[in-house]
Design an enzyme around this catalytic site. Structure first.
Site, PDB file in Angstrom:
ATOM      1  N   HIS A  63      51.231  44.023  34.149  1.00  0.00           N
ATOM      2  CA  HIS A  63      50.495  42.956  34.825  1.00  0.00           C
ATOM      3  C   HIS A  63      50.413  41.666  34.039  1.00  0.00           C
ATOM      4  O   HIS A  63      49.682  40.760  34.437  1.00  0.00           O
ATOM      5  CB  HIS A  63      49.056  43.392  35.115  1.00  0.00           C
ATOM      6  CG  HIS A  63      48.947  44.410  36.193  1.00  0.00           C
ATOM      7  ND1 HIS A  63      48.822  44.084  37.520  1.00  0.00           N
ATOM      8  CD2 HIS A  63      48.945  45.759  36.148  1.00  0.00           C
ATOM      9  CE1 HIS A  63      48.734  45.183  38.237  1.00  0.00           C
ATOM     10  NE2 HIS A  63      48.811  46.220  37.430  1.00  0.00           N
TER      11      HIS A  63
ATOM     12  N   LYS B 193      38.600  31.879  39.445  1.00  0.00           N
ATOM     13  CA  LYS B 193      39.333  32.888  38.667  1.00  0.00           C
ATOM     14  C   LYS B 193      38.680  32.981  37.299  1.00  0.00           C
ATOM     15  O   LYS B 193      37.836  32.156  36.962  1.00  0.00           O
ATOM     16  CB  LYS B 193      40.801  32.510  38.530  1.00  0.00           C
ATOM     17  CG  LYS B 193      41.046  31.034  38.178  1.00  0.00           C
ATOM     18  CD  LYS B 193      42.507  30.656  38.247  1.00  0.00           C
ATOM     19  CE  LYS B 193      43.022  30.289  39.608  1.00  0.00           C
ATOM     20  NZ  LYS B 193      43.858  31.314  40.221  1.00  0.00           N
ATOM     21  N   ARG B 194      39.085  33.957  36.518  1.00  0.00           N
ATOM     22  CA  ARG B 194      38.528  34.032  35.174  1.00  0.00           C
ATOM     23  C   ARG B 194      38.834  32.757  34.400  1.00  0.00           C
ATOM     24  O   ARG B 194      39.822  32.082  34.650  1.00  0.00           O
ATOM     25  CB  ARG B 194      39.103  35.257  34.445  1.00  0.00           C
ATOM     26  CG  ARG B 194      38.494  36.539  34.918  1.00  0.00           C
ATOM     27  CD  ARG B 194      37.009  36.584  34.622  1.00  0.00           C
ATOM     28  NE  ARG B 194      36.789  36.781  33.210  1.00  0.00           N
ATOM     29  CZ  ARG B 194      36.388  37.931  32.658  1.00  0.00           C
ATOM     30  NH1 ARG B 194      36.126  38.980  33.414  1.00  0.00           N
ATOM     31  NH2 ARG B 194      36.223  38.026  31.354  1.00  0.00           N
TER      32      ARG B 194
ATOM     33  N   LYS C  27      45.060  29.405  32.407  1.00  0.00           N
ATOM     34  CA  LYS C  27      44.826  29.093  33.827  1.00  0.00           C
ATOM     35  C   LYS C  27      44.483  27.617  34.026  1.00  0.00           C
ATOM     36  O   LYS C  27      44.472  27.113  35.132  1.00  0.00           O
ATOM     37  CB  LYS C  27      43.715  29.977  34.388  1.00  0.00           C
ATOM     38  CG  LYS C  27      44.081  31.457  34.423  1.00  0.00           C
ATOM     39  CD  LYS C  27      42.936  32.291  34.983  1.00  0.00           C
ATOM     40  CE  LYS C  27      43.135  33.788  34.834  1.00  0.00           C
ATOM     41  NZ  LYS C  27      43.992  34.386  35.857  1.00  0.00           N
TER      42      LYS C  27
ATOM     43  N   THR D 176      46.263  36.468  42.734  1.00  0.00           N
ATOM     44  CA  THR D 176      45.995  36.985  44.084  1.00  0.00           C
ATOM     45  C   THR D 176      45.010  36.086  44.835  1.00  0.00           C
ATOM     46  O   THR D 176      44.993  36.097  46.062  1.00  0.00           O
ATOM     47  CB  THR D 176      45.446  38.433  44.034  1.00  0.00           C
ATOM     48  OG1 THR D 176      44.503  38.515  42.964  1.00  0.00           O
ATOM     49  CG2 THR D 176      46.545  39.436  43.809  1.00  0.00           C
TER      50      THR D 176
ATOM     51  N   LYS E 196      44.688  34.902  48.934  1.00  0.00           N
ATOM     52  CA  LYS E 196      43.458  34.927  49.746  1.00  0.00           C
ATOM     53  C   LYS E 196      43.157  33.550  50.303  1.00  0.00           C
ATOM     54  O   LYS E 196      42.762  33.391  51.453  1.00  0.00           O
ATOM     55  CB  LYS E 196      42.277  35.408  48.885  1.00  0.00           C
ATOM     56  CG  LYS E 196      42.394  36.858  48.465  1.00  0.00           C
ATOM     57  CD  LYS E 196      41.479  37.221  47.299  1.00  0.00           C
ATOM     58  CE  LYS E 196      41.964  38.512  46.656  1.00  0.00           C
ATOM     59  NZ  LYS E 196      41.318  38.802  45.371  1.00  0.00           N
TER      60      LYS E 196
HETATM   61  C1  GL2 Z   1      46.529  40.272  35.881  1.00  0.00           C
HETATM   62  C2  GL2 Z   1      47.304  38.969  35.979  1.00  0.00           C
HETATM   63  O1  GL2 Z   1      46.821  38.062  35.046  1.00  0.00           O
HETATM   64  C3  GL2 Z   1      47.310  38.356  37.387  1.00  0.00           C
HETATM   65  O2  GL2 Z   1      48.220  37.289  37.432  1.00  0.00           O
HETATM   66  C4  GL2 Z   1      47.711  39.412  38.416  1.00  0.00           C
HETATM   67  O3  GL2 Z   1      47.631  38.876  39.713  1.00  0.00           O
HETATM   68  C5  GL2 Z   1      46.801  40.622  38.283  1.00  0.00           C
HETATM   69  C6  GL2 Z   1      47.171  41.725  39.242  1.00  0.00           C
HETATM   70  O4  GL2 Z   1      48.516  42.058  39.116  1.00  0.00           O
HETATM   71  O5  GL2 Z   1      46.893  41.163  36.958  1.00  0.00           O
HETATM   72  N1  GL2 Z   1      46.799  40.906  34.612  1.00  0.00           N
HETATM   73  C7  GL2 Z   1      45.681  41.177  33.921  1.00  0.00           C
HETATM   74  O6  GL2 Z   1      45.603  41.743  32.835  1.00  0.00           O
HETATM   75  N2  GL2 Z   1      44.628  40.748  34.635  1.00  0.00           N
HETATM   76  C8  GL2 Z   1      45.053  40.180  35.801  1.00  0.00           C
HETATM   77  O7  GL2 Z   1      44.328  39.709  36.657  1.00  0.00           O
HETATM   78  N3  GL2 Z   1      43.345  40.916  34.236  1.00  0.00           N
END
Ligand code: GL2
Length: 801
Positions: free
Chosen positions: A348, A534-535, A540, A642, A646
């Site tokens: 991820h 988002k976080r 970001k 994601t 949305k």
């Molecule tokens: C993440 C990615 O940063 C994000 O881009 C991705 O959409 C999500 C789900 O695949 O996974 N990887 C990660 O460690 N986090 C995410 O949100 N916390």
């Protein structure tokens, strides 16, 4: 299911009487919620038993999604929708003078995850059940979920999330499915009667793992799957296993709190214990269930698929090996063959700081038997690869390097499939980050672009727009999000465009009222609602957004009568408690907000609403009201994203870099319906290769950037003397790690394009419509179906409804 209003009212009153001995009109919303939750659970319990029986009788192959995070949010409304009784229940409650929304208020947000990764896992659970796919979740039942965020003097303050305090109507404690998990101590291999080497544990701690099951109800199809979350308990055993108070505390800590780091790895012992705890408990319970069916252990891959969601559950590989070797007494070769067939893995992130590596000494101390097995996997891997391809590649890809266990290597080597989460991300894995593995196992690599549960992110959270869609294209989209495409035929239809705009306006008014009521910030629903949720993470680039806001502010101060499109910038973002730089950015956004929102010169043309405690429920309020979706990470850094999906689904126009799934969104909607800016991945890599990025030069030569950055250190923005300097230094002195200054002017242009498009109502309306119409391809239903077919090799079961 079929239910009448009369029947519902009868059932509901009875529940309240039985559970709380109270009359409807005397009950609080907490009691209404408790009664309704337990009633809904009773409503689906028949389907749950039926699904369970069906899987057993048909010997269905089932997949288990192992994830250290799940982020379902609230479940009441979603369960009502999926059972097809949302309207009946709403009407029934109304006739008793209760608003469903008031009942929903009492449900705590189930936040056992940090962000995108955890939410993805929950979208997959919803979609799998809705597609009648036999997929179950496996994770940890944290006593405390992700911290609650508050702002005090503009600073983030974290409060504990004791979500279980008021009871949880959705879960069922399965006492008889408890298993034991061993940690610590030492191991000796001793021969048994037949000469097999059997591990003997000395001084190991035996922990009791109790499963709590939460049911995942499919959308109008009678399927109910299971999300099994494990909680630790101290086993009740004979004398000899007496634990001191400190030891008890240490055990209980294992499932006490969720680690609040997102895309970041924190190599602490407790985290490693958490990982092994839920992996071991989950796999043991799966194997026990499988063996009860009477099938041979050799056939396990025919009936069981285990998915490793990011590296946190990577110990699934050695743990299944342990079970097969030590408990089923298979040979290493047989056990290995089975393990690789059963396991699959999703990566991820490309961020180096998120790639888990555990010191070998720690692994050996906490899970000695698992460490032995990892060593043996590594030894055999190195021998094989060195012989076949050469030592260099073996040394680069081996699991144990520099006294650390590389979890991604373990997951790739021990599974038959490795996938990324967006096309560009999967390509970067193959060509750059995991290139050596790609050379070894090209057939293992594949892409599965993320998706979202469109039921929650449209049907549930945006009833206004859902109504317009029903009127315009019928209701098939509710079952088949691909049917949203029918909307494209109306792109020039002024009536439809107007209705969509009215739905947006309605949602914006609601959000504006919420912001006023909760945070006393006045925002006009005529302004652009520009959203970044988002976080908080440097990559970001919330900072890029902020720099632009400061520019707009300075422009307006210089010329207060300047014609400027009114904008509201809405932020939602938590920072990991130990991530100081992210917290600094939060403080700066809050101080800029305080300065801008109260400045009469601005005449309301600019507002900033940084809404605290961003979570699933808040997302459900913000997303339907968004005009602009900020997806502005530095190209090559966001694996997929994601929230971008949305927001587009709700008709927001994306302002984006060519990163993650933004690229696929652009392909879906067409260049004219998205605003792209900034460096490409290739350009970013070129800077890395040439090592020739010079942020100070940009600062010194670009008068706009100079002026904006100076505002952080010259007192223009109040109360940030320390934080402003830190931001300034990160950009100028430490050369701007995420190329914020390089992308700034292009971003400003993008914002100008957005403002101009917004002022042309029809053009804007068409852009919104095209985003909604083309969001179907990002349905998690489709994504899980691809996982099911290509990776897990499972099939949907027959349903009646
Ligand atoms: C993440 C990615 O940063 C994000 O881009 C991705 O959409 C999500 C789900 O695949 O996974 N990887 C990660 O460690 N986090 C995410 O949100 N916390």
């Amino acid at each position: 299911m079929s239910l009448t209003v009369t029947q519902f009212k009868k059932d509901f009153k009875k529940r309240l009487h039985e559970k709380y001995a109270i009359e409807v009109e005397d009950a609080s919303n907490v009691e209404w919620y408790g009664a309704l939750g337990s009633l809904v659970k009773a409503y689906y319990s028949k389907s749950l038993r039926k699904t369970h029986k069906q899987y057993i009788e048909e010997e269905t192959k089932q997949a288990y999604y192992f994830s250290i995070e799940f982020l379902p949010g609230k479940m009441l409304k979603s369960n009502l929708l999926n059972l097809g009784i949302l309207d009946v229940v709403r009407d029934g409650l109304k006739s008793m003078s209760i608003e469903l929304e008031d009942v929903m208020e009492a449900e705590p947000d189930m936040a056992l995850g940090n962000g995108g990764l955890g939410r993805l896992a929950s979208c997959f659970m919803d979609s799998a059940a809705s597609c009648a796919l036999p997929v179950h979740g496996n994770g940890i039942r944290y006593d405390y979920g992700l911290f609650k965020q508050r702002f005090v003097d503009g600073y983030q303050v974290e409060l504990p999330d004791s979500w279980l305090q008021g009871g949880n109507p959705w879960e069922v404690r399965r006492e008889n499915k408890a298993v034991e998990v061993r940690m610590g101590g030492t191991i000796a291999l001793v021969p048994d009667n037949s000469g097999n080497l059997i591990p003997r544990y000395y001084n190991a701690k035996v922990l009791r793992a109790i499963p709590y099951d939460t049911h995942m109800v499919g959308y109008e199809n009678g399927v109910v799957n299971n999300l099994r979350l494990w909680s630790v308990e101290i086993p009740v055993t004979e004398e000899g296993n007496y634990l001191t108070l400190e030891e008890r505390q240490e055990v209980e800590n294992i499932t006490a709190v969720l680690y609040p780091d997102d895309s970041n790895y924190d190599g602490r012992q407790l985290r490693l214990k958490q990982e092994y705890f839920f992996v071991s408990a989950g796999l043991q319970s799966i194997v026990n269930y499988y063996l009860r069916s009477g099938q041979a252990i050799e056939e396990l891959p025919e009936k069981v698929a285990v998915h490793i969601n990011d590296t946190h559950p990577a110990m699934c590989v050695p743990e299944l090996m342990r079970i097969l070797l030590d408990e089923a007494h298979l040979s290493w070769e047989k056990a290995w063959n089975i393990t690789v067939k059963v396991m699959s893995y999703t990566n991820h992130t490309l961020m180096a700081e998120a790639l888990e590596k555990w010191p070998t000494q720690m692994v050996e101390e906490i899970v000695p038997r698992i460490y032995q097995i990892i060593q043996e996997i590594d030894r055999r891997f190195v021998a094989d690869v060195s012989e076949q391809v050469g030592c260099d590649i073996a040394n680069r890809t081996r699991i144990i390097q520099n006294d650390h266990v590389h979890m991604a290597h373990l997951a790739i080597i021990g599974s038959h499939s490795t996938n990324g989460v967006a096309k560009i991300h999967s390509d970067l894995l193959k060509n750059v980050v995991l290139h050596d593995f790609y050379l070894l196992y090209p057939e293992r690599f594949n892409n599965k672009t993320n998706g979202i549960a469109e039921r929650r992110w449209l049907q549930l959270s945006n009833e206004e727009l859902s109504g317009v869609l029903d009127e315009t294209i019928g209701k098939t989209w509710r079952k088949d999000p691909g049917a949203l495409k029918l909307l494209e035929a109306y792109r020039k239809d002024k009536k439809v465009l107007k209705k969509i705009a009215q739905a947006k306006q309605h949602n914006k008014k609601n959000l504006a009222a919420f912001i006023k009521q909760e945070y006393d910030i006045e925002v006009s629903s005529d302004a652009i609602f520009d959203v970044q949720i988002k976080r908080l993470h440097a990559y970001k680039r919330q900072l890029l957004n902020l720099l632009h806001i400061v520019k707009l502010y300075l422009d307006l101060k210089e010329n207060p009568d300047r014609h400027e499109q009114a904008r509201v910038f809405i932020f939602g973002a938590k920072a990991a408690p130990s991530y100081d730089y992210a917290k600094t950015i939060i403080k700066c956004i809050n101080e800029v907000a305080a300065m801008v929102n109260h400045d009469p010169d601005i005449k309301g043309k600019l507002k900033i609403a940084f809404l605290p405690n961003y979570n699933v429920s808040l997302a459900e309020k913000i997303i339907p009201a968004a005009d602009v979706s900020e997806q502005i990470s530095l190209a090559s850094k966001e694996a997929s994203g994601t929230s971008n999906m949305k927001l587009m689904l709700n008709g927001a126009v994306t302002l984006a870099t060519l990163d993650g799934a933004n690229i696929e969104i652009k392909d879906a909607v067409g260049e004219e319906n998205i605003v792209i800016f900034g460096l490409t991945t290739e350009e970013v890599y070129q800077y890395y290769r040439n090592n020739n990025y010079n942020a100070r030069e940009i600062y010194e030569n670009d008068p706009t950037i100079h002026r904006v950055l100076n505002a952080f250190i010259d007192g223009t923005i109040p109360n940030i003397s320390r934080e402003g300097q830190e931001i300034f230094d990160s950009l100028v002195k430490y050369n701007d790690e995420y190329f914020t200054l390089r992308d700034f002017n292009d971003y400003v242009k993008g914002q100008e394009t957005i403002a101009a498009a917004y002022q042309d109502t029809e053009r804007w309306g068409e852009m919104c419509l095209m985003n909604i119409a083309n969001a179907g391809r990002f349905s998690a239903d489709q994504t899980v179906e691809r996982y099911a077919e290509d990776i897990w090799h499972i099939e949907a079961v027959a349903t009646e409804e």
